[in-house]
Design a protein around this motif. Structure first.
Motif, short mmCIF file in Angstrom:
data_model
loop_
_atom_site.label_atom_id
_atom_site.label_comp_id
_atom_site.label_asym_id
_atom_site.label_seq_id
_atom_site.Cartn_x
_atom_site.Cartn_y
_atom_site.Cartn_z
N UNK A 61 0.96 -1.49 -0.47
CA UNK A 61 0.20 0.35 -0.24
C UNK A 61 0.72 1.76 -0.33
N UNK A 62 0.14 2.24 -1.17
CA UNK A 62 1.50 3.76 -1.08
C UNK A 62 0.51 4.49 0.64
N UNK A 63 0.87 5.34 0.50
CA UNK A 63 0.94 6.64 1.44
C UNK A 63 -0.46 7.03 0.89
N UNK A 64 -0.55 7.33 -0.53
CA UNK A 64 -1.49 8.07 -0.83
C UNK A 64 -2.67 7.07 -1.03
N UNK A 65 -3.02 5.95 -1.07
CA UNK A 65 -3.80 5.01 -0.82
C UNK A 65 -4.43 5.24 0.28
N UNK A 66 -3.29 4.18 1.54
CA UNK A 66 -3.57 4.66 2.92
C UNK A 66 -4.43 6.13 3.57
N UNK A 67 -3.96 7.10 3.03
CA UNK A 67 -4.48 7.71 3.83
C UNK A 67 -5.66 7.40 3.76
N UNK A 68 -6.35 7.89 2.17
CA UNK A 68 -7.28 8.19 1.91
C UNK A 68 -9.07 6.71 1.85
N UNK A 69 -7.89 6.08 2.82
CA UNK A 69 -9.18 4.63 3.04
C UNK A 69 -9.35 4.80 4.66
N UNK A 70 -7.94 5.00 5.10
CA UNK A 70 -8.02 5.91 6.62
C UNK A 70 -8.85 6.85 6.60
N UNK A 71 -9.30 7.95 5.79
CA UNK A 71 -10.03 8.53 6.05
C UNK A 71 -11.78 7.77 5.96
N UNK A 72 -11.94 7.14 5.04
CA UNK A 72 -13.36 6.31 4.79
C UNK A 72 -13.46 5.62 5.74
N UNK A 73 -12.90 5.07 6.27
CA UNK A 73 -13.33 3.95 7.31
C UNK A 73 -13.26 4.99 8.30
N UNK A 74 -12.58 6.19 8.98
CA UNK A 74 -13.03 7.35 10.03
C UNK A 74 -14.46 7.30 9.74
N UNK A 75 -14.69 7.79 8.09
CA UNK A 75 -16.21 8.36 8.10
C UNK A 75 -17.50 7.83 8.16
N UNK A 76 -17.19 5.97 8.21
CA UNK A 76 -17.57 5.43 9.06
C UNK A 76 -18.09 4.79 9.93
N UNK A 77 -17.08 5.33 10.83
CA UNK A 77 -17.06 5.48 12.07
C UNK A 77 -16.24 4.16 12.64
N UNK A 78 -15.65 3.31 11.94
CA UNK A 78 -15.04 1.81 12.40
C UNK A 78 -13.38 2.70 12.82
N UNK A 79 -13.36 3.85 12.85
CA UNK A 79 -11.88 3.72 13.53
C UNK A 79 -11.47 5.27 13.87
N UNK A 80 -10.60 5.46 14.96
CA UNK A 80 -10.78 6.72 14.91
C UNK A 80 -9.22 8.03 15.52
N UNK A 81 -9.24 9.08 14.34
CA UNK A 81 -7.46 8.88 14.38
C UNK A 81 -8.14 10.34 15.48
N UNK A 82 -6.40 10.13 16.84
CA UNK A 82 -5.96 10.54 17.66
C UNK A 82 -4.91 11.46 17.44
N UNK A 83 -4.61 12.93 17.98
CA UNK A 83 -3.55 13.46 17.15
C UNK A 83 -3.29 13.85 19.21
N UNK A 84 -2.25 13.31 19.22
CA UNK A 84 -1.58 13.33 20.80
C UNK A 84 -0.08 14.50 20.00
#
Lengths: 112, 112
Positions: free
Chosen positions: B51-74
DNA sequence: CTGTATCCATGATGATACTG
DNA sequence: CAGTATCATCATGGATACAG
């Protein structure tokens, strides 16, 4: 953190194997249709919303190559062709049912 | 012919729902990686082969939108970001485990 | 009915460079 | 580290026509 039966690397490889055989936009939908009783080409095409003949034809060949379905030609007039899940395909039943169950649950969730 | 809990049409719709959220080339692999303990962007990228960074970035956003993952900034130096499965994501565990189990079984089969 | 063939549009992906 | 931007490429799929 759930306890796993496999290492992260193994889990990844196995998931890749599963997706190699059942992944893509259509294969699980086609298997769902066959699983639910569709046998004829037109019947399957009618069950899977939006699929074209070209794509269905290709996907059925892939599934046949992977020993998940059989294609049987009956020498009627006109010729009749039936697709059926193989015995091996039944090993996917649990997985497919879990996916359908999750979809049912998810549909409820997003409605509320 | 297996007995089903749903009609063919319902099964098809639910499978479509499931594939809408988890389908595509990468989402289940990413969820498998997170499921197995990966949290950081680079960590996930290292776990998902190819997987490339570009694709991973997009997919993580999709998963976050669908409430399957959270993104936390420390607010560390440098900033640390962690992705984690939500509680809702755990409802996918059975399904994901079934897929991994099937892949393991299938790999054994095709080796023989 | 059960497909195949062709042509074409589109989205997904790859490579590479770059930023805060 | 955690991405974004840009450009090029490629596979997937749609439309349509046609064949056994």
């Amino acid at each position: 953190m759930p306890q796993e039966d496999y290492s992260a690397e193994q889990a990844m490889r196995y998931m890749q194997d599963t997706l190699y055989v059942t992944g893509g936009k259509w294969k699980l939908l086609i298997l769902t249709a066959i699983h639910a009783g569709s046998k004829r080409f037109k019947e399957i095409q009618g069950s899977v919303p939006g699929i074209t003949a070209k794509v269905l034809s290709k996907e059925l060949k892939d599934l046949e190559l992977n020993k998940l379905i059989t294609r049987t030609v009956y020498d009627t007039t006109p010729v009749t062709i039936e697709y059926e899940g193989t015995e091996y395909c039944q090993s996917l039943n649990t997985m497919i049912n879990e996916m359908i169950k999750w979809g049912a649950m998810h549909r409820k969730q997003i409605r509320d």
